[in-house]
Design an enzyme around this catalytic site. Structure first.
Site, mmCIF file in Angstrom:
data_model
loop_
_atom_site.group_PDB
_atom_site.id
_atom_site.type_symbol
_atom_site.label_atom_id
_atom_site.label_comp_id
_atom_site.label_asym_id
_atom_site.label_seq_id
_atom_site.Cartn_x
_atom_site.Cartn_y
_atom_site.Cartn_z
ATOM 1 N N GLU A 114 0.844 -1.196 0.000
ATOM 2 C CA GLU A 114 0.000 0.000 0.000
ATOM 3 C C GLU A 114 0.881 1.250 0.000
ATOM 4 O O GLU A 114 1.829 1.353 0.783
ATOM 5 C CB GLU A 114 -0.907 -0.010 1.246
ATOM 6 C CG GLU A 114 -1.560 1.295 1.611
ATOM 7 C CD GLU A 114 -2.477 1.843 0.528
ATOM 8 O OE1 GLU A 114 -2.416 3.063 0.278
ATOM 9 O OE2 GLU A 114 -3.251 1.052 -0.071
ATOM 10 N N GLN A 115 0.562 2.203 -0.877
ATOM 11 C CA GLN A 115 1.420 3.378 -0.992
ATOM 12 C C GLN A 115 1.283 4.354 0.186
ATOM 13 O O GLN A 115 2.226 5.074 0.506
ATOM 14 C CB GLN A 115 1.138 4.120 -2.296
ATOM 15 C CG GLN A 115 -0.236 4.749 -2.410
ATOM 16 C CD GLN A 115 -0.398 5.524 -3.714
ATOM 17 O OE1 GLN A 115 0.545 5.671 -4.498
ATOM 18 N NE2 GLN A 115 -1.597 6.008 -3.964
ATOM 19 N N ARG A 168 -16.828 3.860 6.840
ATOM 20 C CA ARG A 168 -15.878 3.120 5.993
ATOM 21 C C ARG A 168 -14.711 2.576 6.811
ATOM 22 O O ARG A 168 -14.221 1.474 6.554
ATOM 23 C CB ARG A 168 -15.335 4.017 4.872
ATOM 24 C CG ARG A 168 -16.342 4.422 3.824
ATOM 25 C CD ARG A 168 -15.689 5.229 2.707
ATOM 26 N NE ARG A 168 -14.834 4.394 1.877
ATOM 27 C CZ ARG A 168 -15.217 3.779 0.772
ATOM 28 N NH1 ARG A 168 -16.470 3.877 0.368
ATOM 29 N NH2 ARG A 168 -14.375 3.060 0.073
ATOM 30 N N TYR A 199 -28.275 8.102 5.887
ATOM 31 C CA TYR A 199 -28.456 6.949 6.775
ATOM 32 C C TYR A 199 -27.558 7.078 8.000
ATOM 33 O O TYR A 199 -26.566 7.806 7.998
ATOM 34 C CB TYR A 199 -28.177 5.626 6.058
ATOM 35 C CG TYR A 199 -26.841 5.501 5.349
ATOM 36 C CD1 TYR A 199 -25.678 5.154 6.034
ATOM 37 C CD2 TYR A 199 -26.740 5.706 3.968
ATOM 38 C CE1 TYR A 199 -24.460 5.003 5.377
ATOM 39 C CE2 TYR A 199 -25.531 5.560 3.306
ATOM 40 C CZ TYR A 199 -24.399 5.211 4.009
ATOM 41 O OH TYR A 199 -23.198 5.064 3.357
ATOM 42 N N ASP A 240 -12.216 -1.201 -8.207
ATOM 43 C CA ASP A 240 -12.234 0.064 -8.943
ATOM 44 C C ASP A 240 -11.163 0.129 -10.029
ATOM 45 O O ASP A 240 -11.288 0.909 -10.977
ATOM 46 C CB ASP A 240 -12.010 1.236 -7.981
ATOM 47 C CG ASP A 240 -13.245 1.560 -7.164
ATOM 48 O OD1 ASP A 240 -14.330 1.048 -7.488
ATOM 49 O OD2 ASP A 240 -13.129 2.344 -6.200
#
Length: 386
Positions: free
Chosen positions: A35-36, A106, A212, A293
């Site tokens: 991961e960068q 998230r 929500y 993605d």
């Protein structure tokens, strides 16, 4: 003779990358994640996990943890922007599709996915700068000067994927003149006000807002919008650009009092351009494949971006489990054959922003999908499946 399992490098430690690591480990495959970012940050945004992705979360052992902290909406509710008239409502108890509908922050989902991985397999501060396929493997080069070798690479490096560019060439994002505001904030700022116990989408003439709760105790809530804006406002898909709350409130003037209550309580917000890309001609090149993605970015209008990445992870693990190190390329083609028709369909419907806007369209094909158990087609069916 026992099969030789591949050693796989995953680029990107977002939802798709961590889910991919978890599903691959579940089927006994050695994986390392690069991961960068130098550290994980609690980015302020909500996320919906509908039953199709909840099935995968259950399989990798994080669903029970999430059910304790996430908000479980009564329904998928669609209302008219000003009158509040119900356009369509789909009650979504866990019994409907065999898995729950959950709304959460998230960061809570990210932390849950990270929790099932040995921390030593996730390497931070590793920005990929090059890939070289040779001698039946892949050499990866990072900006810090280090290199690693792997039998195969899965690129879950997001909408700005470097690996996608290496596989299919540069592709310019499409800006269709839509921007989004979003915010997570403390529900107490509504001074005792409450929103519906559902995930509610308020449909305006040329704009909408989804609202929500993001916690089981309803202590925090989230909204995300889509409004028209000049195409020259921003071309970067940045989640960190600050928005103007006064502009946001003005954009939703005349909306239902429940919407007004939420926006008036919101202390600040972020704003970003909603950019799109066309479906890719292919998802892999030799021993390098794309996930999430990186290969099928989509608008947020169906809440399926992270969900389809998580689905990808389960199907990819099933395809790789069935082969040894000598047939990784075939496994990648089979993965694409099984995933591309579905994700292309979701991309198109999400782009049109018509999902559940009215009528009684069947939702089973989307929410009833179980990536662990759905029958898989073979790689030779790719042309027919596409």
């Amino acid at each position: 003779m026992a099969k030789s399992k591949p050693k796989i490098a995953i680029i990107g430690a977002g939802m798709g990358g961590l889910a991919g690591a978890a599903t691959l480990r579940k089927v006994g495959i050695d994986v390392q994640v690069y991961e960068q970012a130098p550290k994980f940050a609690r980015v302020g945004a909500g996320i919906q996990m509908l039953p199709n992705s909840s099935h995968v979360l259950r399989g990798i052992g994080v669903l029970d943890r999430l059910k304790k902290i996430a908000f479980e909406p009564y329904s998928h509710l669609n209302r008219v922007w000003d009158t509040g008239e119900i356009k369509r409502e789909l009650p979504m108890p866990e019994s409907l599709y065999g898995a729950p509908f959950l709304c959460m922050h998230r960061a809570d989902l990210h932390e849950a996915l990270y929790s099932v991985l040995p921390p030593e397999i996730v390497h931070l501060g590793k920005k990929l700068v090059g890939l070289d396929q040779k001698n039946g493997g892949v050499s990866l080069s990072f900006a810090d000067g280090t290199k690693v070798e792997a039998d195969a690479v899965i690129a879950a490096d997001g909408v700005h994927s470097l690996v996608r560019e290496l596989i299919v060439g540069p592709d310019a994002p499409l800006h269709k003149g839509r921007i989004a505001y979003r915010a997570v904030f403390d529900a107490s700022l509504m001074n005792g006000g409450k929103i519906a116990p559902s995930r509610t989408k308020w449909w305006g003439v040329d704009r909408h807002i989804v609202i929500y709760y993001t916690a089981a105790d309803r202590s925090s809530l989230y909204f995300v919008t889509s409004v028209p804006e000049s195409a020259d406002w921003m071309t970067a898909e940045s989640w960190s650009a600050k928005g103007d709350v006064k502009e946001l409130r003005a954009a939703y003037e005349g909306f239902h009092p429940e919407v007004q209550m939420v926006l008036n309580a919101c202390p600040d917000c972020h704003k970003w351009a909603i950019l799109e890309r066309e479906p890719l001609p292919r998802w892999s090149d030799g021993r390098v494949a794309l996930l999430g993605d990186a290969c099928h970015p989509m608008t947020p209008y169906m809440a399926q971006g992270a969900a389809t990445s998580i689905e990808d992870a389960a199907v990819l693990a099933r395809c790789l489990e069935a082969v040894d190190n000598d047939d990784i390329e075939g496994a990648f083609r089979r993965y694409e054959a099984n995933r591309k028709p579905r994700t292309s369909r979701i991309q198109a419907i999400s782009s049109a922003n018509t999902w559940m806007s009215g009528g009684n369209d069947d939702t089973t094909w989307l929410y009833g999908y179980d990536a662990w158990n759905i029958p898989l087609v073979g790689e030779n069916d790719l042309a027919m499946a596409g």
